[in-house]
Scaffold this active site. Sequence first.
Site, PDB file in Angstrom:
ATOM      1  N   HIS A 286      47.755  38.297  18.214  1.00  0.00           N
ATOM      2  CA  HIS A 286      48.030  36.930  17.768  1.00  0.00           C
ATOM      3  C   HIS A 286      48.131  36.910  16.241  1.00  0.00           C
ATOM      4  CE1 HIS A 286      47.585  32.664  16.973  1.00  0.00           C
ATOM      5  NE2 HIS A 286      47.905  32.449  18.232  1.00  0.00           N
TER       6      HIS A 286
ATOM      7  N   GLU B 259      55.843  33.829  19.055  1.00  0.00           N
ATOM      8  CA  GLU B 259      55.172  32.716  18.390  1.00  0.00           C
ATOM      9  C   GLU B 259      55.505  32.734  16.898  1.00  0.00           C
ATOM     10  OE1 GLU B 259      51.519  31.311  20.774  1.00  0.00           O
ATOM     11  OE2 GLU B 259      50.863  32.890  19.431  1.00  0.00           O
TER      12      GLU B 259
ATOM     13  N   GLU C  39      47.025  34.990  14.131  1.00  0.00           N
ATOM     14  CA  GLU C  39      45.753  34.706  13.440  1.00  0.00           C
ATOM     15  C   GLU C  39      44.898  35.964  13.356  1.00  0.00           C
ATOM     16  OE1 GLU C  39      44.684  31.306  15.824  1.00  0.00           O
ATOM     17  OE2 GLU C  39      46.375  30.204  14.959  1.00  0.00           O
TER      18      GLU C  39
ATOM     19  N   SER D  33      53.181  25.004  18.885  1.00  0.00           N
ATOM     20  CA  SER D  33      53.350  23.553  18.984  1.00  0.00           C
ATOM     21  C   SER D  33      54.046  23.099  20.267  1.00  0.00           C
ATOM     22  CB  SER D  33      54.078  23.006  17.750  1.00  0.00           C
ATOM     23  OG  SER D  33      53.284  23.188  16.574  1.00  0.00           O
TER      24      SER D  33
ATOM     25  N   GLY E  87      50.370  25.403  15.410  1.00  0.00           N
ATOM     26  CA  GLY E  87      49.453  24.366  14.950  1.00  0.00           C
ATOM     27  C   GLY E  87      50.032  23.421  13.912  1.00  0.00           C
TER      28      GLY E  87
ATOM     29  N   GLY F  41      48.264  26.469  22.397  1.00  0.00           N
ATOM     30  CA  GLY F  41      46.994  26.386  21.692  1.00  0.00           C
ATOM     31  C   GLY F  41      46.386  25.003  21.834  1.00  0.00           C
ATOM     32  N   GLY F  42      46.589  24.171  20.836  1.00  0.00           N
ATOM     33  CA  GLY F  42      45.946  22.856  20.768  1.00  0.00           C
ATOM     34  C   GLY F  42      46.080  22.036  22.042  1.00  0.00           C
TER      35      GLY F  42
ATOM     36  N   ASN G 219      45.424  29.016  25.110  1.00  0.00           N
ATOM     37  CA  ASN G 219      44.604  29.777  24.164  1.00  0.00           C
ATOM     38  C   ASN G 219      43.704  28.790  23.440  1.00  0.00           C
ATOM     39  OD1 ASN G 219      43.578  31.285  22.056  1.00  0.00           O
ATOM     40  ND2 ASN G 219      45.565  31.581  21.018  1.00  0.00           N
ATOM     41  N   TRP G 220      42.434  28.794  23.810  1.00  0.00           N
ATOM     42  CA  TRP G 220      41.501  27.819  23.214  1.00  0.00           C
ATOM     43  C   TRP G 220      41.074  28.203  21.805  1.00  0.00           C
ATOM     44  CZ3 TRP G 220      37.574  26.232  27.680  1.00  0.00           C
ATOM     45  CH2 TRP G 220      38.269  25.446  28.616  1.00  0.00           C
ATOM     46  N   LYS G 221      41.391  29.414  21.382  1.00  0.00           N
ATOM     47  CA  LYS G 221      40.990  29.888  20.045  1.00  0.00           C
ATOM     48  C   LYS G 221      39.476  29.704  19.862  1.00  0.00           C
ATOM     49  CE  LYS G 221      45.660  29.001  18.534  1.00  0.00           C
ATOM     50  NZ  LYS G 221      46.584  28.688  17.459  1.00  0.00           N
TER      51      LYS G 221
END
Length: 246
Positions: free
Chosen positions: A90, A160, A92, A206, A166, A227-228, A9-11
């Site tokens: 998600h 999640e 966010e 993470s 993150g 993610g990251g 997930n590149w957000k």
Amino acid sequence: MRRKLAAGNWKMNGLKGQLAELDKLAAAHPSPEVDVLLCPPATLLAAAALQSPFSIGAQDCHANDAGAHTGDISAQMIKDAGGKAVIVGHSERREDHDEHSDIVRAKARAAQAAGLTAIVCMGESLLEREAQNTLDIIGGQLAGSIPDNATAENLVVAYEPIWAIGTGLVPSLAQIGEVHAFIRARLERRFGAGVGLGVRILYGGSVKPDNARDIFAVPNVDGALVGGASLKAADFSPIISALEAS
Ligand code: PGA
């Protein structure tokens, strides 16, 4: 047997140059033994789907097929652009856009109706975990966010924990195992063993090259939503390899 899934997930990250990471990833994994899915921002979706041998997905969709919803994209549009899946719910989105489970369920239903796999996310806050409410929260999000017509193909669940996203914090393996077993049992109870045992449950929050192997050894963890560490092929590649080895 559930086929493992490594989803990135590149957000809200990535300009056109970021697509070079897809080429590096493809070079490192010419024929992966697990499913690989990348969810770039909507601006890169069509280009990524053309360029990448991996499946491409989106990070959100509107619940309607079309209409006066400035700035939104529909599940049909994602499908039309070459997408195979869409992340919905998600944390966010739930937090930044006040999306509750009923909206998430409507989005998941729209995704499935368009022929996409809905990756439905859920997770507890740190306060909820500390108050020992995790399973109640997950149970509520599962019941509220997942449409009735789920199948092993059109649904993936992503657990999640909000406090792990993150932050570099990760639940213990026992905590991950407890929630995944709970989700599995609820899916079986609601949809029967066929669908309940077939739906893949991802862990997200993470996930990094150095913790992926341990997380993938936990029962009912069928892959990760990353993610990251999905932004750079050098980070995502060892996660894919760890999943292949699990
Ligand atoms: P992270 O994000 O891997 O950067 O923690 C996971 C996610 O939000 O899907």
